[in-house]
Design a protein around this motif. Structure first.
Motif, mmCIF file in Angstrom:
data_model
loop_
_atom_site.group_PDB
_atom_site.id
_atom_site.type_symbol
_atom_site.label_atom_id
_atom_site.label_comp_id
_atom_site.label_asym_id
_atom_site.label_seq_id
_atom_site.Cartn_x
_atom_site.Cartn_y
_atom_site.Cartn_z
ATOM 1 N N VAL A 1 0.955 8.905 3.634
ATOM 2 C CA VAL A 1 1.621 9.003 4.932
ATOM 3 C C VAL A 1 3.121 8.749 4.794
ATOM 4 O O VAL A 1 3.949 9.467 5.373
ATOM 5 C CB VAL A 1 0.995 7.993 5.926
ATOM 6 C CG1 VAL A 1 1.810 7.944 7.211
ATOM 7 C CG2 VAL A 1 -0.448 8.390 6.233
ATOM 8 N N ALA A 2 3.492 7.731 4.009
ATOM 9 C CA ALA A 2 4.911 7.418 3.819
ATOM 10 C C ALA A 2 5.639 8.570 3.137
ATOM 11 O O ALA A 2 6.768 8.914 3.505
ATOM 12 C CB ALA A 2 5.053 6.135 2.999
ATOM 13 N N ASN A 3 4.991 9.186 2.130
ATOM 14 C CA ASN A 3 5.618 10.315 1.446
ATOM 15 C C ASN A 3 5.818 11.490 2.389
ATOM 16 O O ASN A 3 6.856 12.160 2.368
ATOM 17 C CB ASN A 3 4.764 10.754 0.259
ATOM 18 C CG ASN A 3 4.767 9.728 -0.860
ATOM 19 O OD1 ASN A 3 5.570 8.796 -0.846
ATOM 20 N ND2 ASN A 3 3.882 9.888 -1.827
ATOM 21 N N ALA A 4 4.828 11.739 3.240
ATOM 22 C CA ALA A 4 4.951 12.850 4.185
ATOM 23 C C ALA A 4 6.076 12.599 5.186
ATOM 24 O O ALA A 4 6.855 13.501 5.514
ATOM 25 C CB ALA A 4 3.623 13.052 4.912
ATOM 26 N N GLY B 1 11.084 0.446 9.282
ATOM 27 C CA GLY B 1 11.831 1.672 9.533
ATOM 28 C C GLY B 1 12.366 2.343 8.287
ATOM 29 O O GLY B 1 13.011 3.393 8.382
ATOM 30 N N VAL B 2 12.149 1.755 7.118
ATOM 31 C CA VAL B 2 12.578 2.359 5.859
ATOM 32 C C VAL B 2 11.329 2.863 5.132
ATOM 33 O O VAL B 2 10.391 2.103 4.901
ATOM 34 C CB VAL B 2 13.338 1.353 4.972
ATOM 35 C CG1 VAL B 2 13.772 2.014 3.672
ATOM 36 C CG2 VAL B 2 14.540 0.797 5.708
ATOM 37 N N HIS B 3 11.328 4.135 4.774
ATOM 38 C CA HIS B 3 10.174 4.711 4.096
ATOM 39 C C HIS B 3 10.165 4.319 2.625
ATOM 40 O O HIS B 3 11.223 4.243 1.987
ATOM 41 C CB HIS B 3 10.193 6.235 4.216
ATOM 42 C CG HIS B 3 10.199 6.729 5.624
ATOM 43 N ND1 HIS B 3 9.129 6.568 6.474
ATOM 44 C CD2 HIS B 3 11.148 7.368 6.334
ATOM 45 C CE1 HIS B 3 9.422 7.084 7.653
ATOM 46 N NE2 HIS B 3 10.646 7.576 7.596
ATOM 47 N N LEU B 4 8.986 4.073 2.091
ATOM 48 C CA LEU B 4 8.794 3.821 0.673
ATOM 49 C C LEU B 4 8.155 5.061 0.060
ATOM 50 O O LEU B 4 7.140 5.553 0.558
ATOM 51 C CB LEU B 4 7.884 2.613 0.462
ATOM 52 C CG LEU B 4 8.518 1.227 0.592
ATOM 53 C CD1 LEU B 4 7.451 0.158 0.574
ATOM 54 C CD2 LEU B 4 9.522 0.992 -0.510
ATOM 55 N N MET B 5 8.765 5.552 -1.006
ATOM 56 C CA MET B 5 8.253 6.772 -1.623
ATOM 57 C C MET B 5 8.233 6.621 -3.128
ATOM 58 O O MET B 5 9.247 6.262 -3.736
ATOM 59 C CB MET B 5 9.117 7.970 -1.215
ATOM 60 C CG MET B 5 8.553 9.308 -1.622
ATOM 61 S SD MET B 5 9.457 10.661 -0.833
ATOM 62 C CE MET B 5 8.530 12.067 -1.468
ATOM 63 N N GLU B 6 7.083 6.868 -3.719
ATOM 64 C CA GLU B 6 6.952 6.819 -5.170
ATOM 65 C C GLU B 6 7.333 8.176 -5.746
ATOM 66 O O GLU B 6 6.964 9.216 -5.203
ATOM 67 C CB GLU B 6 5.515 6.457 -5.551
ATOM 68 C CG GLU B 6 5.320 6.145 -7.025
ATOM 69 C CD GLU B 6 3.879 5.760 -7.319
ATOM 70 O OE1 GLU B 6 2.989 6.503 -6.842
ATOM 71 O OE2 GLU B 6 3.645 4.748 -7.999
ATOM 72 N N TYR C 1 13.203 4.989 -2.857
ATOM 73 C CA TYR C 1 12.423 5.681 -3.884
ATOM 74 C C TYR C 1 12.177 4.732 -5.045
ATOM 75 O O TYR C 1 13.114 4.128 -5.580
ATOM 76 C CB TYR C 1 13.176 6.921 -4.385
ATOM 77 C CG TYR C 1 13.369 7.992 -3.341
ATOM 78 C CD1 TYR C 1 12.411 8.983 -3.148
ATOM 79 C CD2 TYR C 1 14.510 8.012 -2.542
ATOM 80 C CE1 TYR C 1 12.596 9.960 -2.198
ATOM 81 C CE2 TYR C 1 14.695 8.988 -1.583
ATOM 82 C CZ TYR C 1 13.730 9.967 -1.412
ATOM 83 O OH TYR C 1 13.911 10.939 -0.453
ATOM 84 N N VAL C 2 10.910 4.607 -5.421
ATOM 85 C CA VAL C 2 10.517 3.717 -6.517
ATOM 86 C C VAL C 2 9.825 4.550 -7.581
ATOM 87 O O VAL C 2 8.934 5.357 -7.280
ATOM 88 C CB VAL C 2 9.574 2.598 -6.020
ATOM 89 C CG1 VAL C 2 9.180 1.678 -7.167
ATOM 90 C CG2 VAL C 2 10.237 1.800 -4.909
ATOM 91 N N ALA D 1 0.823 -1.215 0.000
ATOM 92 C CA ALA D 1 0.000 0.000 0.000
ATOM 93 C C ALA D 1 0.849 1.254 0.000
ATOM 94 O O ALA D 1 0.448 2.294 -0.530
ATOM 95 C CB ALA D 1 -0.929 -0.017 1.219
ATOM 96 N N GLU D 2 2.073 1.161 0.591
ATOM 97 C CA GLU D 2 2.917 2.349 0.710
ATOM 98 C C GLU D 2 3.374 2.892 -0.641
ATOM 99 O O GLU D 2 3.767 4.056 -0.742
ATOM 100 C CB GLU D 2 4.149 2.044 1.573
ATOM 101 C CG GLU D 2 3.848 1.866 3.052
ATOM 102 C CD GLU D 2 3.391 0.458 3.379
ATOM 103 O OE1 GLU D 2 3.166 -0.309 2.431
ATOM 104 O OE2 GLU D 2 3.263 0.144 4.574
ATOM 105 N N VAL D 3 3.374 2.061 -1.695
ATOM 106 C CA VAL D 3 3.843 2.523 -3.006
ATOM 107 C C VAL D 3 2.705 2.656 -4.013
ATOM 108 O O VAL D 3 2.958 2.976 -5.173
ATOM 109 C CB VAL D 3 4.935 1.582 -3.558
ATOM 110 C CG1 VAL D 3 6.141 1.572 -2.656
ATOM 111 C CG2 VAL D 3 4.406 0.174 -3.744
#
Length: 313
Positions: free
Chosen positions: A46-49, A115-120, A92-93, A35-37
């Motif tokens: 939320v992950a992007n923020a 603990g690692v953020h996923l960001m598109e 970053y994906v 869901a994070e990506v």
């Protein structure tokens, strides 16, 4: 009534079909991305923020200082870094990335670690972040390494009731050599590695990978001036042992390795610098019956550390 029934009944013969679109629509499209990506999902927002907050947050200043943030670029390097436990802040994906095995493994490793953020991110943004490198749609942000202070290495040994065994590097610029030396220090009971702040290898993602996880438990300290740091160790009672091809004593004959000691490894080409060499209490050599001119810095450090561990056992 009969006429009405005729109007309601369909005509016989060929009918317009879907052209296979319905069948293709039912075919599987692979596992659903986390869901994070997924763009538009609440967890993605939320992950992007959170990732943006981490990027804006000022880095705390430790006693030994911090390195600089680093980007691991490309699908294979990213997967290898995650496999080896390299610290990471954000993965970053690229938007609409082809979902191959490496992408799926990277997402799985990030999910398992936590603990690692996923960001598109769109491709132009990744191009900007990597200065146009071939990122293949994946970029891993590695946080700055928090270096220890030179004093911390000796103090940690004394806290354990042990004589300090420290490795100092003079002119070693290859991060893979640094990682290999950190790994050897951990294997043979070393209490840390000291590197100069300038013109020397630092704890990059490459050094982390080569250390094979040892960097997580063996501290690396950084000194503004290596000669002054060695002089401070000498005043504290540690013997300074420099490794040199023209050393006066063979490494196996040096009794100083049994006590508190700093082993200084120079670069492969130039060896020890003049000031560092003059600071050393002893200059030792590794006997090489095969007649080789020099050893890789990581290999040489491993041999001396093994000899020190053997004498201490």
């Amino acid at each position: 009534m009969a006429a009405n029934n005729r109007r309601m009944s369909g005509k016989k013969g060929a009918q317009v079909g879907s052209g296979g679109q319905r069948r293709r629509g039912l075919e599987g499209k692979g596992p659903t991305p986390p869901a994070e990506v997924r763009k538009g999902h609440k967890k993605n927002r939320v992950a992007n923020a959170k990732a943006k907050q981490v990027q804006r947050r000022p880095a705390p200043r430790g006693r030994g200082g911090k390195g600089t943030s680093e980007m691991v670029v490309g699908r294979n390097p990213v997967v290898e870094a995650l496999r080896e436990g390299v610290p990471a802040v954000t993965l970053y994906v690229q938007q609409f990335i082809d979902n191959d095995e490496r992408v799926r493994e990277a997402l799985q490793l990030v999910a398992e670690r936590g603990g690692v953020h996923l960001m598109e991110a769109p491709r132009p943004e990744l191009d900007r972040m990597t200065n146009g490198l071939n990122h293949q749609g994946m970029v891993l942000q590695v946080p700055p390494y928090e270096y220890a202070h030179a004093e911390d290495l000796a103090n940690a040994a004394y806290d354990k009731g042990e004589d300090p065994l420290i490795v100092a590097l003079d002119g070693v610029t290859d991060p893979r050599n640094l990682g290999a030396i950190v790994r050897s220090a951990a294997a043979f009971g070393g209490h840390g590695v000291l590197v100069p702040e300038r013109r020397a290898a630092g704890m990059t993602a490459g050094a982390w990978k080569t250390s094979a996880g040892a960097a997580a438990r063996t501290p690396v300290a950084r000194a503004t001036n290596l000669t002054r740091a060695l002089e401070a160790y000498k005043k504290a009672g540690l013997a300074i042992v420099g490794l040199a091809a023209d050393g006066d004593t063979e490494v196996g004959e040096l009794a100083a390795l049994e006590g508190p000691v700093v082993i200084v490894i120079g670069s492969e080409g130039k060896g020890l610098s003049r000031l560092v060499g003059e600071t050393c209490d002893f200059r030792v050599r590794i006997p090489m019956p095969g007649g080789g001119e020099s050893l890789n810095a990581g290999v040489a450090a491993g041999i001396v550390l093994y000899e020190a561990a053997r004498k201490r056992s």
